[in-house]
Design a protein around this motif. Structure first.
Motif, PDB file in Angstrom:
ATOM      1  N   VAL A 166      77.259 -11.500  60.923  1.00  0.00           N
ATOM      2  CA  VAL A 166      76.786 -11.764  59.560  1.00  0.00           C
ATOM      3  C   VAL A 166      75.522 -10.947  59.274  1.00  0.00           C
ATOM      4  O   VAL A 166      75.420 -10.274  58.242  1.00  0.00           O
ATOM      5  CB  VAL A 166      76.505 -13.268  59.364  1.00  0.00           C
ATOM      6  CG1 VAL A 166      75.798 -13.516  58.031  1.00  0.00           C
ATOM      7  CG2 VAL A 166      77.803 -14.069  59.437  1.00  0.00           C
ATOM      8  N   ALA A 167      74.541 -11.005  60.188  1.00  0.00           N
ATOM      9  CA  ALA A 167      73.271 -10.316  59.976  1.00  0.00           C
ATOM     10  C   ALA A 167      73.465  -8.798  59.914  1.00  0.00           C
ATOM     11  O   ALA A 167      72.916  -8.117  59.036  1.00  0.00           O
ATOM     12  CB  ALA A 167      72.285 -10.674  61.086  1.00  0.00           C
ATOM     13  N   THR A 168      74.245  -8.259  60.839  1.00  0.00           N
ATOM     14  CA  THR A 168      74.472  -6.805  60.872  1.00  0.00           C
ATOM     15  C   THR A 168      75.208  -6.324  59.626  1.00  0.00           C
ATOM     16  O   THR A 168      74.880  -5.274  59.061  1.00  0.00           O
ATOM     17  CB  THR A 168      75.275  -6.423  62.134  1.00  0.00           C
ATOM     18  OG1 THR A 168      74.605  -6.919  63.299  1.00  0.00           O
ATOM     19  CG2 THR A 168      75.414  -4.915  62.249  1.00  0.00           C
ATOM     20  N   ILE A 201      66.361  -5.471  62.793  1.00  0.00           N
ATOM     21  CA  ILE A 201      66.602  -5.801  61.389  1.00  0.00           C
ATOM     22  C   ILE A 201      65.501  -5.284  60.464  1.00  0.00           C
ATOM     23  O   ILE A 201      65.770  -4.528  59.527  1.00  0.00           O
ATOM     24  CB  ILE A 201      66.765  -7.330  61.215  1.00  0.00           C
ATOM     25  CG1 ILE A 201      68.021  -7.812  61.918  1.00  0.00           C
ATOM     26  CG2 ILE A 201      66.836  -7.686  59.729  1.00  0.00           C
ATOM     27  CD1 ILE A 201      68.172  -9.327  61.919  1.00  0.00           C
ATOM     28  N   SER A 202      64.256  -5.692  60.714  1.00  0.00           N
ATOM     29  CA  SER A 202      63.165  -5.372  59.780  1.00  0.00           C
ATOM     30  C   SER A 202      62.948  -3.875  59.572  1.00  0.00           C
ATOM     31  O   SER A 202      62.885  -3.416  58.423  1.00  0.00           O
ATOM     32  CB  SER A 202      61.863  -6.031  60.249  1.00  0.00           C
ATOM     33  OG  SER A 202      61.948  -7.425  60.136  1.00  0.00           O
ATOM     34  N   PRO A 203      62.805  -3.068  60.631  1.00  0.00           N
ATOM     35  CA  PRO A 203      62.557  -1.636  60.406  1.00  0.00           C
ATOM     36  C   PRO A 203      63.717  -0.904  59.763  1.00  0.00           C
ATOM     37  O   PRO A 203      63.508   0.107  59.088  1.00  0.00           O
ATOM     38  CB  PRO A 203      62.265  -1.092  61.809  1.00  0.00           C
ATOM     39  CG  PRO A 203      62.847  -2.080  62.740  1.00  0.00           C
ATOM     40  CD  PRO A 203      62.753  -3.400  62.066  1.00  0.00           C
ATOM     41  N   VAL A 204      64.951  -1.386  59.942  1.00  0.00           N
ATOM     42  CA  VAL A 204      66.108  -0.718  59.342  1.00  0.00           C
ATOM     43  C   VAL A 204      66.280  -1.133  57.885  1.00  0.00           C
ATOM     44  O   VAL A 204      66.480  -0.288  57.008  1.00  0.00           O
ATOM     45  CB  VAL A 204      67.398  -1.015  60.143  1.00  0.00           C
ATOM     46  CG1 VAL A 204      68.627  -0.466  59.412  1.00  0.00           C
ATOM     47  CG2 VAL A 204      67.321  -0.415  61.546  1.00  0.00           C
ATOM     48  N   ILE A 205      66.186  -2.428  57.598  1.00  0.00           N
ATOM     49  CA  ILE A 205      66.445  -2.903  56.233  1.00  0.00           C
ATOM     50  C   ILE A 205      65.385  -2.398  55.257  1.00  0.00           C
ATOM     51  O   ILE A 205      65.630  -2.279  54.051  1.00  0.00           O
ATOM     52  CB  ILE A 205      66.528  -4.454  56.212  1.00  0.00           C
ATOM     53  CG1 ILE A 205      67.355  -4.920  55.004  1.00  0.00           C
ATOM     54  CG2 ILE A 205      65.141  -5.087  56.193  1.00  0.00           C
ATOM     55  CD1 ILE A 205      67.706  -6.396  55.042  1.00  0.00           C
ATOM     56  N   ARG A 206      64.207  -2.052  55.766  1.00  0.00           N
ATOM     57  CA  ARG A 206      63.150  -1.492  54.909  1.00  0.00           C
ATOM     58  C   ARG A 206      63.520  -0.118  54.366  1.00  0.00           C
ATOM     59  O   ARG A 206      62.927   0.342  53.393  1.00  0.00           O
ATOM     60  CB  ARG A 206      61.841  -1.381  55.706  1.00  0.00           C
ATOM     61  CG  ARG A 206      61.141  -2.715  55.939  1.00  0.00           C
ATOM     62  CD  ARG A 206      60.005  -2.550  56.935  1.00  0.00           C
ATOM     63  NE  ARG A 206      58.979  -1.648  56.422  1.00  0.00           N
ATOM     64  CZ  ARG A 206      57.964  -2.022  55.640  1.00  0.00           C
ATOM     65  NH1 ARG A 206      57.844  -3.295  55.279  1.00  0.00           N
ATOM     66  NH2 ARG A 206      57.058  -1.151  55.233  1.00  0.00           N
ATOM     67  N   LEU A 207      64.494   0.551  54.987  1.00  0.00           N
ATOM     68  CA  LEU A 207      64.902   1.883  54.561  1.00  0.00           C
ATOM     69  C   LEU A 207      65.976   1.852  53.478  1.00  0.00           C
ATOM     70  O   LEU A 207      66.337   2.898  52.926  1.00  0.00           O
ATOM     71  CB  LEU A 207      65.430   2.682  55.762  1.00  0.00           C
ATOM     72  CG  LEU A 207      64.458   2.867  56.938  1.00  0.00           C
ATOM     73  CD1 LEU A 207      65.137   3.644  58.053  1.00  0.00           C
ATOM     74  CD2 LEU A 207      63.182   3.568  56.481  1.00  0.00           C
ATOM     75  N   ALA A 208      66.496   0.655  53.179  1.00  0.00           N
ATOM     76  CA  ALA A 208      67.558   0.548  52.175  1.00  0.00           C
ATOM     77  C   ALA A 208      67.026   0.917  50.788  1.00  0.00           C
ATOM     78  O   ALA A 208      65.886   0.581  50.437  1.00  0.00           O
ATOM     79  CB  ALA A 208      68.127  -0.861  52.163  1.00  0.00           C
ATOM     80  N   CYS A 209      67.859   1.606  50.005  1.00  0.00           N
ATOM     81  CA  CYS A 209      67.435   2.005  48.664  1.00  0.00           C
ATOM     82  C   CYS A 209      68.087   1.101  47.614  1.00  0.00           C
ATOM     83  O   CYS A 209      68.695   1.578  46.641  1.00  0.00           O
ATOM     84  CB  CYS A 209      67.763   3.476  48.400  1.00  0.00           C
ATOM     85  SG  CYS A 209      69.469   3.934  48.746  1.00  0.00           S
ATOM     86  N   ALA A 210      67.985  -0.215  47.851  1.00  0.00           N
ATOM     87  CA  ALA A 210      68.498  -1.215  46.912  1.00  0.00           C
ATOM     88  C   ALA A 210      67.704  -2.498  47.117  1.00  0.00           C
ATOM     89  O   ALA A 210      66.946  -2.618  48.090  1.00  0.00           O
ATOM     90  CB  ALA A 210      69.989  -1.447  47.130  1.00  0.00           C
TER      91      ALA A 210
END
Length: 311
Positions: free
Chosen positions: A156-158, A179-188
């Motif tokens: 679910v998280a991934t 999770i935190s360092p990757v999701i910060r790169l999302a452009c939405a």
């Protein structure tokens, strides 16, 4: 957004800021990695070879050690390679795969610690019903539930992270895909995704911790009723190692995953993650074996049989 602008790989910055110290870190982390593997393999081997340790408590310890071996395999080999490599990229799919298995084994470990607390509760507070409550069938079902639940939560998280569009920077300010360092790169907008992940984190961390605290409340009450000091010491000594591991494990995990996004700090998170992914896994075998007289006696017996196989 055109496909050509989408991120297809991530650059793990990791310990790149340490410059010339990276070879030193490589030697240090390689040594720690080998100690982690040898410590956990020792626990697994001794429990399997010595029949006196064929009890629910050691069964769950064996499962925990096995999970921790795979947990470190997911993170440390790639981190060691990156410490000596100029090219520190990880494909989009590989990053998602690493996150899935890392979270899967991490959540499994959290749930196993909760089950181990229940095992101690039944052993001390329900000794007459213990063989029924913790039969081998029940133990296998509990272990399987921890593993399946761990990887369902991880899935679910991934999925929530990598279903987001990544079309800007691909520089992950960490040494693995967390999770935190990757999701910060999302452009939405990530609010809903982060909220669901946070709720999963609460269920995985807070609920088992509350369960453990309640279990130990009953355990303490039962121990205080034991008339002899030796009896109290023996009962509490079987729980001490578990309590230490729970405190450190849940403390670090809660700091990383149960806090607002605004308090994220890459340098601070890297330090805490080193504790969470390396040091805790390093100390767990030591805590669970060196503090345990029964395990040390079994270790000596197994070593004696190995050294003198004809006797």
């Amino acid at each position: 957004m055109a496909n050509s602008s989408r991120v297809t790989e991530f650059l793990l910055l990791g310990f790149s800021s340490f410059g010339e110290l990276q070879p030193v870190l490589f030697v240090l982390f390689l040594g720690l990695y080998l100690i982690i593997l040898s410590g956990n393999f020792t626990i697994i081997s001794v429990i399997r070879l010595d029949r006196s340790l064929h009890t629910p408590m050691y069964f769950f310890l064996c499962v925990l050690s096995t999970s921790e071996v795979f947990y470190t395999i997911v993170i440390l080999p790639k981190m060691l390679i990156n410490l000596l490599s100029v090219l520190r990229t990880l494909s989009f799919t590989s990053c998602a795969t690493q996150m899935f298995f890392f979270l899967g084994f991490a959540v499994t470990n959290c749930l196993l610690l909760g089950v181990m607390g229940y095992d101690r509760y039944t052993a001390i507070c329900q000794p007459l019903r213990y063989p029924v409550l913790m039969s081998w069938r029940v133990c296998a079902q509990l272990a399987a539930t921890c593993i399946v639940s761990g990887f369902l939560v991880s899935l679910v998280a991934t999925t929530l992270v990598f279903s987001l569009p990544f079309c800007g920077s691909n520089r992950v300010n960490h040494y693995f895909c967390d999770i935190s360092p990757v999701i910060r790169l999302a452009c939405a907008e990530t609010y809903i995704n982060e909220l669901v992940i946070f709720i999963c984190g609460v269920l995985v961390l807070v609920v088992p911790l509350i369960f453990i605290c309640i279990s130990y409340g009953f355990i303490v009450r039962t121990i205080l009723k034991i008339p002899s000091a030796d009896g109290k010491y023996k009962a509490f000594s079987t729980c001490a190692s578990h309590l230490i591991v729970v405190t450190v494990h849940y403390g670090c995990a809660s700091f990383i995953y149960l806090r607002p996004k605004s308090s994220y700090s890459s340098s601070q998170d890297t330090l805490i993650s080193v504790s969470y992914t390396i040091l805790i896994v390093l100390f767990n075998p030591m805590i669970n074996s060196l503090r345990n007289q029964e395990f040390k006696a079994a270790f000596r017996r197994v070593m004696g049989q190995t050294s003198y196989p004809l006797h």
